[in-house]
Design an enzyme around this catalytic site. Structure first.
Site, PDB file in Angstrom:
ATOM      1  N   ARG A   1      37.447  27.468  47.495  1.00 12.30           N
ATOM      2  CA  ARG A   1      38.196  28.319  47.019  1.00 12.30           C
ATOM      3  C   ARG A   1      39.441  27.815  46.256  1.00 12.30           C
ATOM      4  NH1 ARG A   1      37.591  34.206  49.448  1.00 12.30           N
ATOM      5  NH2 ARG A   1      35.103  34.122  50.020  1.00 12.30           N
TER       6      ARG A   1
ATOM      7  N   ASP B   1      32.541  38.722  61.102  1.00 11.72           N
ATOM      8  CA  ASP B   1      31.791  37.567  60.641  1.00 11.72           C
ATOM      9  C   ASP B   1      31.906  36.388  61.319  1.00 11.72           C
ATOM     10  OD1 ASP B   1      31.101  36.040  58.615  1.00 11.72           O
ATOM     11  OD2 ASP B   1      32.957  36.249  57.382  1.00 11.72           O
TER      12      ASP B   1
ATOM     13  N   ASN C   1      35.557  28.113  55.346  1.00  7.77           N
ATOM     14  CA  ASN C   1      36.756  28.452  56.014  1.00  7.77           C
ATOM     15  C   ASN C   1      37.924  27.820  56.479  1.00  7.77           C
ATOM     16  OD1 ASN C   1      34.767  31.056  57.805  1.00  7.77           O
ATOM     17  ND2 ASN C   1      35.422  31.296  55.765  1.00  7.77           N
TER      18      ASN C   1
ATOM     19  N   ARG D   1      41.616  27.200  55.044  1.00 10.07           N
ATOM     20  CA  ARG D   1      42.618  28.040  54.900  1.00 10.07           C
ATOM     21  C   ARG D   1      42.941  28.739  56.321  1.00 10.07           C
ATOM     22  NH1 ARG D   1      38.467  29.506  52.356  1.00 10.07           N
ATOM     23  NH2 ARG D   1      37.889  31.723  52.467  1.00 10.07           N
TER      24      ARG D   1
ATOM     25  N   LYS E   1      34.783  34.658  64.578  1.00 11.53           N
ATOM     26  CA  LYS E   1      35.885  34.407  64.023  1.00 11.53           C
ATOM     27  C   LYS E   1      37.018  35.042  65.121  1.00 11.53           C
ATOM     28  CE  LYS E   1      35.654  34.074  59.024  1.00 11.53           C
ATOM     29  NZ  LYS E   1      35.964  34.477  57.664  1.00 11.53           N
TER      30      LYS E   1
ATOM     31  N   VAL F   1      34.914  47.877  61.400  1.00  7.58           N
ATOM     32  CA  VAL F   1      35.591  49.145  61.227  1.00  7.58           C
ATOM     33  C   VAL F   1      35.040  49.998  60.039  1.00  7.58           C
ATOM     34  CG1 VAL F   1      37.826  50.300  61.274  1.00  7.58           C
ATOM     35  CG2 VAL F   1      37.680  48.065  62.384  1.00  7.58           C
TER      36      VAL F   1
ATOM     37  N   ASP G   1      39.306  41.342  53.129  1.00  5.02           N
ATOM     38  CA  ASP G   1      39.017  41.035  51.767  1.00  5.02           C
ATOM     39  C   ASP G   1      38.409  41.864  50.755  1.00  5.02           C
ATOM     40  OD1 ASP G   1      36.522  40.811  53.114  1.00  5.02           O
ATOM     41  OD2 ASP G   1      36.304  38.739  52.760  1.00  5.02           O
TER      42      ASP G   1
ATOM     43  N   CYS H   1      24.178  45.789  25.397  1.00  7.04           N
ATOM     44  CA  CYS H   1      23.657  45.114  24.369  1.00  7.04           C
ATOM     45  C   CYS H   1      24.290  43.728  24.035  1.00  7.04           C
ATOM     46  CB  CYS H   1      24.002  46.068  23.126  1.00  7.04           C
ATOM     47  SG  CYS H   1      22.975  47.435  22.915  1.00  7.04           S
ATOM     48  N   THR H   2      25.489  43.559  24.552  1.00 10.55           N
ATOM     49  CA  THR H   2      26.108  42.135  24.414  1.00 10.55           C
ATOM     50  C   THR H   2      25.330  41.409  25.148  1.00 10.55           C
ATOM     51  OG1 THR H   2      28.285  43.273  24.000  1.00 10.55           O
ATOM     52  CG2 THR H   2      28.157  40.998  24.755  1.00 10.55           C
TER      53      THR H   2
ATOM     54  N   ARG I   1      22.244  41.862  26.407  1.00 11.34           N
ATOM     55  CA  ARG I   1      20.917  41.382  25.979  1.00 11.34           C
ATOM     56  C   ARG I   1      20.784  40.577  24.845  1.00 11.34           C
ATOM     57  NH1 ARG I   1      19.384  47.726  26.497  1.00 11.34           N
ATOM     58  NH2 ARG I   1      18.945  47.898  28.541  1.00 11.34           N
TER      59      ARG I   1
ATOM     60  N   ASN J   1      23.946  48.891  19.427  1.00 13.48           N
ATOM     61  CA  ASN J   1      24.974  49.221  20.045  1.00 13.48           C
ATOM     62  C   ASN J   1      24.481  50.005  21.304  1.00 13.48           C
ATOM     63  OD1 ASN J   1      27.120  48.359  18.058  1.00 13.48           O
ATOM     64  ND2 ASN J   1      26.028  49.649  16.724  1.00 13.48           N
ATOM     65  N   ASP J   2      25.531  49.991  22.438  1.00 13.66           N
ATOM     66  CA  ASP J   2      25.185  50.693  23.443  1.00 13.66           C
ATOM     67  C   ASP J   2      25.209  52.237  23.310  1.00 13.66           C
ATOM     68  OD1 ASP J   2      25.111  48.503  24.919  1.00 13.66           O
ATOM     69  OD2 ASP J   2      26.526  49.048  26.382  1.00 13.66           O
TER      70      ASP J   2
END
Length: 1014
Positions: free
Chosen positions: A15, A466, A472, A475, A488, A514, A538, A594-595, A597, A773-774
């Site tokens: 990262r 996690d 990890n 940091r 953790k 949670v 995160d 379309c872009t 594909r 075009n879409d």
């Protein structure tokens, strides 16, 4: 980072690499850093620099540790008192990063300083000695940084020499865009009103410009911004006449900066403002910090006594004298000394506050990294900061010389600022930390230092579902390599309990997420027993859920987040501020289909396409096959669905009718897919739209954002071609349980297989139409699901396959042996080569495809420091919104911005004003519906017209009399059971009802919801 090979351990620094880049990381690998002074600030800087990964870290602090050091020095314990600070710190600091050796010096002389690339002097060094050190460093080409904190005040000074080259001032991705027009005067206009994002003084180069071909020779042009969609580069009339096309790309040009020495700059300081609302304080503090050093010099190293007016008067006199000697510092000769500010600086001089130390520890560590690498704009040259708003209410917690005096505890330096009574309030707080990752680790460390929750009535609950991964460790500094794989929250809780034994038995680690599924665990009693909540999450969904819980239970929430060198903090206070969910970032702009594909023009488009292909080939296809094999009526159910049913059936048929028998078959399949995707499909696109095609208006079809593609001719010696085959073959082998490559692929082996693959010639599909075009209707929609019965009939009978199953691939970006990123990177690059788009390396592909959030320890530490300075205000219960601060920082620039939170919105009904976020109608007991209606009419002057629970309508004034009679005499719980036909959860203690109501005038009004407390 490997010292032998110069390679970077991406599993550890993944990262951070996306923050600093490879070039800057490699420069850091060559840098030796010296830190002088190992109290809290020095060790905070050292921690962040070690995590970042410099060549070596050297410590020097001959002073012996004392009990009060434990206020901020998290590597010390009571058993270390009386030992040299640097010796005690070395071993624990070395554990953070095995790639960074940590050394100590017995003594420090002039020649020692010249060995280092960067020297940092902290508050244990006198101003006189800092000046001497800086002069030696400046003359020897060594970068020098000085910093210190005093209570709620702090400062930093940076000198990087006479000529310091900044290779990248912002760290942002170079901007690029498609050109629609270039006028003779050099005005460049963007295509489709796309913002160019450039600033005056940026440099750009051009490519693919037609008519002004000389612009494509790599020459850099300085930009003059004319608006968000246009900029000027100077006259181009002598270069020809613009026809069409063109792409601009920003080029980062190094900038050279010159710095004064500490001695030179004392009388002529240059500032970076940490808070523009306090810009008039910087000159005062510039003199105030000098006065503290003069005071200490006069009093055998002793700083002013806490809350001592005699000492404060002396400091004030020193500041007055300094102002007379340096009139420019305060702006003018007649500028007045801020007596209250200087007295407060004197009162707090012996204080040491974890939040301030964390803020400057992150800031200065980032300046060290800039000095090592030349990446980002350095601080030039002074920055002063204070958080006087964090002081407690003087009426409730009066500060005196007596109640701020040391009492021989680890918290003495905090008591010096806040007083013993407020320290007890901190210790007896009950807090909930959601998340124990990067921000969570820093938060817990600061809480341990300040003694939060350590009292007889205090407690800390931390939850995180996690476990620890290697990446990890770069940091999340409470974790070590031995902790990989463990929970953790559990490891973090044990680490901070060891850091401060007062937390033993006071901190409860949990592994529950949670959310709605755990409301039986995090129930009413849990939330109501808290004083405040802190998020260290995160993702947006988790943040908004916790925010809703805090609003419901009226609990303050401290929120923060980081993105590379950028960070933000937000404080949410019941009945004062808006909630976290009140404002949301705009959604990410999606790529038009379309872009994706047919018409990509950026590497982001090809990476998204490649990841989609990965998902379809190796995950979706396998999952669909397994559904077909395991569900008797799968095909019949599929036929009833909308979507590409034909494509799904074709995928199942291909997977079962063309099963590979061995790895050679997988290689052959990969070769045929290469031909289909990068040759035949491209030829089909050019068949539909030839290179000279025109639009209905007579304009060239291949213009603007549409780039005419070129089919690829397979070449095993082309790395991207080869790695597509390797990645695809191994992933298909995984699907079918076939053994693939063991280690590095053998090119000769692959080549021998590939030479025997029969690759069919391209034959165009004359009936295939391609959506441009879409917004246009899909021209193939009518035929998309033709011949479904014939396709279904071609599928083999599951009973004949003897329990056969495929193994779907689950995308994992961090395992370099699984071929996932190899395939996506090669696939994306082959697609990019089709469209003459600049290819990307695996690191960039992993970053985009894996949606990696860039992160670095420096920003995390600084942001956590800001959160904890707001925490003092929350514990104090401050009810003035103007004293709270939301923070916005970018350490790359560096930029700091603070603002008071936005007030929560207010509403009104009849003659009553209410808070739209925080207020509700509280009803105690399982009240009858008729009594609830009567209560609102008599007490609130409101006529309930509708009442609902979730999506269930419990009552409406327009219900027929029979239904009303049935419901009016029922208690709310029975009414809900009747309407929903479900029993209520056993842990339910409160119910939320939404109401529509008319006021006394018969007008429909917006009102709060109703909470039934059972």
């Amino acid at each position: 980072m490997s010292k032998e090979t110069g390679e970077i351990d991406e599993s550890l620094y993944s990262r951070q690499l996306y923050v600093l880049g490879k070039e800057a990381m490699l420069k850091m690998q060559l840098s030796n850093v010296l830190i002088v002074g190992l109290r809290g600030l020095g060790v905070e800087i050292a921690k962040n620099v070690a995590l970042a990964g410099v060549k070596s870290l050297t410590l020097f602090d001959p002073e012996k540790a004392v009990l009060q050091d434990l206020s901020t020095q998290f590597f010390l314990s009571e058993s270390d008192i009386g030992r040299r600070r640097d010796e005690v710190t070395r071993g624990k600091l070395a554990e953070l990063n095995s790639y960074v050796p940590v050394k100590t010096l017995e003594s420090l002389n002039d020649d020692d300083l010249k060995q280092f690339q960067v020297v940092v002097a902290t508050e244990t060094v006198s101003l006189e000695d800092k000046i001497k050190m800086n002069n030696i460093c400046h003359n020897s080409g060594v970068k020098f940084i000085a910093t210190e904190t005093r209570g709620l005040f702090g400062q930093a000074f940076v000198d990087l020499g006479d000529e310091f080259s900044v290779i990248d001032q912002t760290g942002e991705e170079p901007r690029t865009g498609i050109v629609s027009d270039i006028e003779p005067d050099g005005t460049v206009t963007m295509l489709d009103d796309s913002r160019h994002g450039l600033e005056d003084g940026n440099y750009v180069k051009f490519s693919e410009v037609q008519g002004l071909e000389k612009l494509n020779d790599g020459t850099l042009y300085k930009v003059e911004v004319l608006g968000p969609f246009a900029f000027r580069i100077g006259s181009v009339k002598d270069l020809g006449e613009y026809k069409k096309g063109g792409i601009f790309t920003e080029v980062k040009v190094p900038k050279t900066l010159s710095f004064k020495t500490l001695q030179e700059s004392l009388s002529e300081p240059e500032y970076v403002f940490s808070d523009f609302a306090k810009f008039d304080r910087v000159g005062q503090l510039h003199l105030g910090f000098q006065a503290l050093h003069q005071f200490a010099l006069k009093h055998q190293g002793e700083l002013p006594r806490t809350l001592n007016d005699e000492d404060a008067n002396e400091v004030l006199k020193l500041v007055t004298d300094l102002a007379a000697q340096n009139p420019n510092v305060l702006g003018s000769e007649d500028a007045e000394i801020n007596e209250k500010l200087i007295r407060e600086l004197s009162y707090q001089a012996r204080g040491d506050i974890p939040g301030v130390v964390a803020f400057f520890g992150g800031l200065v560590a980032q300046e060290v990294l800039k000095a090592c690498s030349g990446k980002f704009t350095p601080l030039k040259q002074y920055m002063y900061f204070d958080s006087l708003e964090s002081l407690p209410d003087p009426k409730q917690y009066p500060r005196t010389a007596e109640n701020t005096a040391p009492i021989n505890t680890r918290y003495d330096n905090q008591i010096a600022v806040f007083g013993i009574d407020f320290q007890r309030k901190l210790a007896n707080s009950k807090v909930f930390l959601v998340g124990s990752g990067a921000i969570g680790c820093e938060m817990l460390k600061n809480w341990a230092l300040m003694g939060l929750g350590s009292g007889p009535d205090g407690r800390i609950i931390v939850t995180d579902n996690d476990s620890i991964e290697k990446s990890n460790l770069n940091r999340q500094f409470l974790f070590r390599p031995k902790d990989v794989g463990h929970d953790k929250s559990d490891v973090a809780a044990r680490a901070v309990s060891s850091m401060n034994p007062d937390l033993e038995g006071k901190i409860t680690p949990m592994t529950d997420k949670v959310g709605p599924d755990t409301e039986n665990i995090f129930d009413d009693a849990f939330w109501e027993g808290l004083d405040f909540v802190t998020n260290a999450l995160d993702n947006i969904d988790a943040r908004t859920y916790v925010d809703r819980r805090c609003v419901f239970y009226r609990k303050p929430l401290l929120e923060s987040g980081t993105l590379g060198t950028k960070g933000n903090t937000q404080v949410i206070i019941p009945r004062l501020s808006e909630s976290y969910s009140s404002s949301r970032d705009p959604p990410e702009k999606s790529i038009p289909l379309c872009t994706l594909r047919s018409f990509p023009n950026k590497i982001d488009h090809t990476i998204a396409w490649a990841k989609s292909l990965f998902q379809g080939y190796f995950a979706d296809a396998a999952e669909n096959v397994n559904l077909y094999l395991n569900q008797q009526d799968y095909v019949q159910q599929l036929m009833k669905q909308s979507g590409d049913v034909k494509g799904t059936l074709e995928s199942i048929a291909e997977s079962l009718n063309n099963k590979p028998n061995n790895f050679d078959d997988c290689i052959a399949w990969a070769r045929l897919e290469f031909e289909k995707k990068f040759n035949h499909d491209i030829k089909q696109l050019l068949y539909n739209f030839p290179a000279d095609a025109k639009t209905s208006t007579g304009e060239p079809f291949w213009s603007g954002s549409k780039r005419a593609p070129t089919p690829l001719v397979f070449d095993v010696n082309e790395p991207d071609h080869f790695h597509f085959i390797v990645g695809a073959a191994n992933l298909r082998a995984f699907n079918y349980g076939i053994k693939g490559d063991d280690g590095e692929p053998d090119v000769n082996y692959y080549n021998s297989v590939l030479t025997h693959v029969d690759v069919p010639e391209f034959s165009p599909n004359k009936n295939l139409q391609i959506q441009v075009n879409d917004e246009d209707p899909d021209p193939n929609a009518g035929s998309q699901n033709d011949n479904l019965d014939q396709l279904a009939a071609s599928l083999p009978d599951p009973k004949t396959l003897n329990g056969f199953q495929l193994a779907p691939v689950e995308f994992e970006k961090d395992d370099d042996t699984n071929h996932h990123i190899e395939f996506i990177a090669a696939c994306s690059n082959c697609r990019a080569l089709n469209y003459s788009i600049e290819v990307a390396d695996r690191q960039k592909t992993k970053f985009i495809a894996g949606r990696i959030i860039p992160a670095i320890a420096t920003t995390t530490g600084l942001v956590t420091g800001l959160v904890n300075l707001e925490l003092y205000k929350v514990v104090d219960g401050k009810d003035d919104i103007e004293v709270y601060r939301n923070g916005f920082v970018n350490l790359a620039l560096p930029f700091f911005g603070f603002s008071e939170p936005i007030s929560s919105p207010k509403g009104k009904y009849n003659d009553k004003t209410y808070d739209k976020i925080w207020d509700r109608f509280d009803i105690n007991g399982d009240i009858k519906l008729s009594d609830l209606i009567d209560h609102f009419e008599k007490v609130e002057g409101l006529e309930i017209t509708m009442l609902s629970y979730g999506v269930s309508l419990l009552y409406a004034s327009f219900f027929p009399p029979k239904k009303l009679k049935e419901r009016l005499n029922l208690p709310i719980t029975e009414l809900v059971k009747l309407v929903t036909k479900k029993d209520l959860s056993s842990h339910l203690k409160t119910m939320i009802l939404e109401i529509c109501a008319d006021d006394k005038e018969g007008e429909d009004v917006e009102v709060p919801y109703v909470t039934i407390h059972l």
